[in-house]
Write a protein that holds these residues in place. Structure first.
Motif, PDB file in Angstrom:
ATOM      1  N   ARG A  13       7.353  21.108  26.713  1.00  0.00           N
ATOM      2  CA  ARG A  13       8.294  22.216  26.548  1.00  0.00           C
ATOM      3  C   ARG A  13       8.681  22.415  25.079  1.00  0.00           C
ATOM      4  O   ARG A  13       9.130  23.489  24.688  1.00  0.00           O
ATOM      5  N   LYS A  68      12.657  33.393  27.309  1.00  0.00           N
ATOM      6  CA  LYS A  68      12.441  32.304  28.260  1.00  0.00           C
ATOM      7  C   LYS A  68      11.869  31.076  27.553  1.00  0.00           C
ATOM      8  O   LYS A  68      12.297  29.939  27.797  1.00  0.00           O
ATOM      9  N   ALA A  69      10.904  31.292  26.648  1.00  0.00           N
ATOM     10  CA  ALA A  69      10.226  30.175  25.973  1.00  0.00           C
ATOM     11  C   ALA A  69      11.136  29.463  24.981  1.00  0.00           C
ATOM     12  O   ALA A  69      10.920  28.280  24.685  1.00  0.00           O
ATOM     13  N   ARG A 105      13.218  26.448  29.910  1.00  0.00           N
ATOM     14  CA  ARG A 105      11.987  27.102  29.460  1.00  0.00           C
ATOM     15  C   ARG A 105      10.947  27.089  30.568  1.00  0.00           C
ATOM     16  O   ARG A 105      11.189  26.597  31.670  1.00  0.00           O
ATOM     17  N   TYR A 106       9.773  27.630  30.256  1.00  0.00           N
ATOM     18  CA  TYR A 106       8.679  27.596  31.221  1.00  0.00           C
ATOM     19  C   TYR A 106       8.335  26.149  31.566  1.00  0.00           C
ATOM     20  O   TYR A 106       8.419  25.253  30.716  1.00  0.00           O
ATOM     21  N   GLU A 154       2.140  28.633  32.989  1.00  0.00           N
ATOM     22  CA  GLU A 154       3.148  29.537  33.556  1.00  0.00           C
ATOM     23  C   GLU A 154       3.524  30.613  32.545  1.00  0.00           C
ATOM     24  O   GLU A 154       3.652  31.794  32.893  1.00  0.00           O
ATOM     25  N   MET A 155       3.675  30.225  31.284  1.00  0.00           N
ATOM     26  CA  MET A 155       3.994  31.188  30.220  1.00  0.00           C
ATOM     27  C   MET A 155       2.835  32.173  30.046  1.00  0.00           C
ATOM     28  O   MET A 155       3.049  33.383  29.887  1.00  0.00           O
ATOM     29  N   ASP A 174       2.827  34.697  32.880  1.00  0.00           N
ATOM     30  CA  ASP A 174       3.911  35.673  32.703  1.00  0.00           C
ATOM     31  C   ASP A 174       3.548  36.684  31.617  1.00  0.00           C
ATOM     32  O   ASP A 174       3.764  37.889  31.759  1.00  0.00           O
TER      33      ASP A 174
END
Length: 658
Positions: free
Chosen positions: A190, A247-248, A256-257, A262-263, A266
């Motif tokens: 992360r 979000k990141a 966060r993701y 996943e990021m 998205d």
């Protein structure tokens, strides 16, 4: 290292590529494999530094384990003259930092392409439990094909490693470090995701979100200040894309993701229609605790102390602490108190009264003097043309002073915005009056909208006052509804209210409806394909039911819509499979073979040494004249040798017939 020096008796130095805190990088030529490579060589002054050697070995260990098109490939490593070296592929291009500076603003489409490459490479590293910990544009190279490649795993970290996982120092590049990293805490996947969010912000905004002269100040910004909104810099950026950044880059790593995959997933949908009206992501910012872009090591104690000073008076929710209130009260107590007003005596009151009366009399004389003087009341010239305003001023006995041309959205170009003195003011005749004349709305850079969705761009530009037109065009590269090109150059300075732009918009790939080719000849099918720009491949087979040169079947069903890239296969009849055998009596073998080749029949010749017929002539055949035979079968013919008179008839008859 100097040009032409050899490393490991194999790599010939060509030129330096860059210098870092740990190693120097050179372009070299592999003398064995005849290719250019990059050679990273540990700095001479650091060869005895065990920590630096460990980091260099760590990069070698991390890099050699990773093979991916978006990660620099490692070819070789070793030690020469007590200096460690690492040999990787040579990327002819530039790093992402320079790429952003050269091409800013990047289009949304190009940003997404580069970011997808980066995410793919990081995801691969994470799948091998390797955390980069120093992701930044300087460690991402863009090759000549436009593909992004991640490099410099010098402080990369295996998640299972205990030696560097938790430490009392912050390692990395300040502008891209996560709050947990600047504290010297545990770096996780992360932490890389946070850096990726900062990189994405920089690609869109052209600058990093947090910057200050001192590294500690930047670190505090990462931990205490909310992430700035990139759409405040460029409102054309989709909200869904800004949400990916938000979000990141959450302060709390758990917000966060969960993963880079996943990021990436998205990010792949930010241009989707169902996300056009997506609201801004709102998540609670937490005060979890980055001057140069070079990798730094900062004692966590320094950062912690600075953070304590910055935060001791202000709580996480913005409330002022009691200690600050108390200190402010003490400061107030130290201030000298105002003394009570003294009572005014009767004598003084009389003096004040007569003084006021005198002032009133003088005021009256002054007013009379002003009224009697030669004064002009300023006219309201707003909306006048510059020429008419000048003429009117002269008629009023006033002079034209300075004329200032300034931009104004409300007042048309060439019209007066205001005067100095202002309207309604009384001025002496002969006075100079300054005019402020509108140049129209301030011109702005138009921008590059290619690759973006037309419907959204149209709405945004029309709100700003632009006139937007559309021309549709088929495209095999640009999705339907997205902009292919624009007739206004991106760098042109324009006035929105006076500018018309025409966008060429993709309507996707053109489709053609395939007809039925039944009862069509091969030449007719080919003519149709040429007319419509399609490719047709022909097969030929025999048929007892379809005449020669006519269509038997087609690979694409009639009525199907196809694009230009589609290849249609059509089967053409060569005619019936049955062949009627003629009478070969008296013919030569070459005559028979010519007929057989034309009709797909095999010929097996046999010599008749007893025949009295002319030499080379056919005396008999295995299939009678008039009979039918299928293509591919064999017919046997007997050829006279022309020697029948030299043998007894009985012997000749015994050997000569089939």
């Amino acid at each position: 290292m100097q040009a032409n020096e050899l490393i490991a008796e194999r790599y010939k130095i060509i030129e330096p590529l860059g210098e870092g805190g740990m190693a120097n990088v050179y372009r070299a030529h592999d003398m064995i494999l005849d290719r250019d490579v990059s050679v990273k060589l540990l700095r001479l002054d650091l060869r005895d530094d065990s920590t630096i050697r460990q980091r260099f070995e760590n990069e070698i260990a991390a890099s050699t384990e990773l093979v991916h098109p978006n990660i620099i490939q490692v070819y070789d490593f070793g030690e020469t003259n007590q200096l460690q070296f690492l040999v990787t592929e040579y990327v002819k291009g530039e790093d992402l930092k320079r790429y952003i500076a050269k091409h800013h603003p990047l289009t949304i489409t190009r940003t997404l392409q580069i970011m997808d490459d980066i995410l793919a490479g990081v995801a691969m590293a994470h799948s091998h439990n390797i955390i980069h910990r120093d992701l930044k544009p300087q460690n991402i190279l863009i090759d000549e094909a436009g593909r992004a490649k991640i490099t410099d795993f010098g402080i990369a970290l295996a998640q299972s490693s205990l030696g560097l996982t938790k430490t009392d120092v912050a390692i990395g590049s300040i502008h891209y470090m996560s709050p947990e990293q600047v504290k010297g805490g545990i770096a996780t996947t992360r932490s890389d995701i946070y850096a990726l969010g900062i990189i994405l912000y920089e690609m869109l905004a052209g600058k990093v979100p947090f910057d200050a002269p001192e590294a500690v100040s930047v670190a505090l910004m990462h931990s205490t200040q909310p992430m700035p909104f990139v759409r405040d810099i460029d409102p054309r950026i989709p909200q869904a894309l800004e949400n990916v950044i938000l979000k990141a880059t959450q302060k709390n790593a758990m917000d966060r993701y969960n993963s880079v995959d996943e990021m990436r997933e998205d990010l792949s949908t930010v241009m989707a229609e169902d996300r056009i009206n997506e609201p801004r992501l709102e998540m609670a910012a937490k005060n979890d605790i980055s001057n140069s872009t070079a990798t730094k090591i900062i004692p966590a104690s320094v950062i912690g102390a600075a953070a304590a000073v910055a935060n001791k008076d202000v709580k996480a929710d913005g409330a002022v602490s009691p200690s600050l209130i108390s200190r402010k009260q003490k400061e107030q107590e130290k201030k000298p108190q105002k003394k009570p007003k003294k009572k005014i005596s009767k004598k003084r009151r009389r003096m004040m009264f007569f003084g006021g009366l005198l002032a009133l009399i003088l005021g009256i004389f002054l007013i009379v003097g002003l009224v009697s003087s030669d004064k002009v009341t300023m006219t309201d010239f707003r909306g006048y043309t510059e020429k008419s305003a000048k003429n009117s001023l002269k008629e009023d006995g006033l002079k034209v002073g300075e004329v200032y041309h300034v931009s104004n959205k409300q007042i048309s170009k060439g019209k007066v915005i205001k005067t100095d003195p202002r309207e309604g003011t009384k001025v002496d005749k002969g006075s100079s009056v300054n005019l402020y004349v509108s140049t129209g709305a301030k011109k702005v850079r138009f921008g590059d909208y290619t690759g973006e969705k037309y419907s959204k761009v149209e709405h945004q530009l029309e709100e700003k006052g632009f006139t937007v037109k559309e021309v549709q065009q088929n495209s095999t590269d640009v999705p339907e509804g997205y902009i292919i090109e624009q007739d206004v150059d991106a760098e042109t300075l324009v006035n929105p209210g006076d500018t018309t732009v025409t966008f060429t918009v993709s309507r996707g790939q053109q489709t053609i409806t395939v007809p039925s080719f039944q009862n069509m000849s091969q030449s007719q099918v080919q003519a149709w394909a040429d007319k419509n720009g399609l490719t047709v491949s022909f097969n030929q087979v025999g048929s007892d039911t379809v005449a020669a040169d006519m269509v038997i079947s087609q690979s694409v069903k009639a009525g199907t819509k196809v694009t230009f890239a589609t290849v249609i296969t059509v089967t053409i009849s060569t005619g019936s499979n049955d062949v009627t055998v003629p009478d070969f009596g008296g013919k030569t073998l070459s005559d028979v073979q010519s007929w057989a080749k034309k009709n797909g029949i095999n010929v097996q010749p046999k010599t008749d040494v007893t025949s009295s017929a002319e030499k080379g002539k056919i005396t008999s055949q295995s299939v009678s004249a008039g009979d039918k035979m299928q293509k591919g079968n064999t017919i046997t013919v007997t050829v006279s040798a022309g020697t029948g008179n030299s043998h007894s008839g009985d012997d000749n008859n015994a050997d000569g017939h089939s």
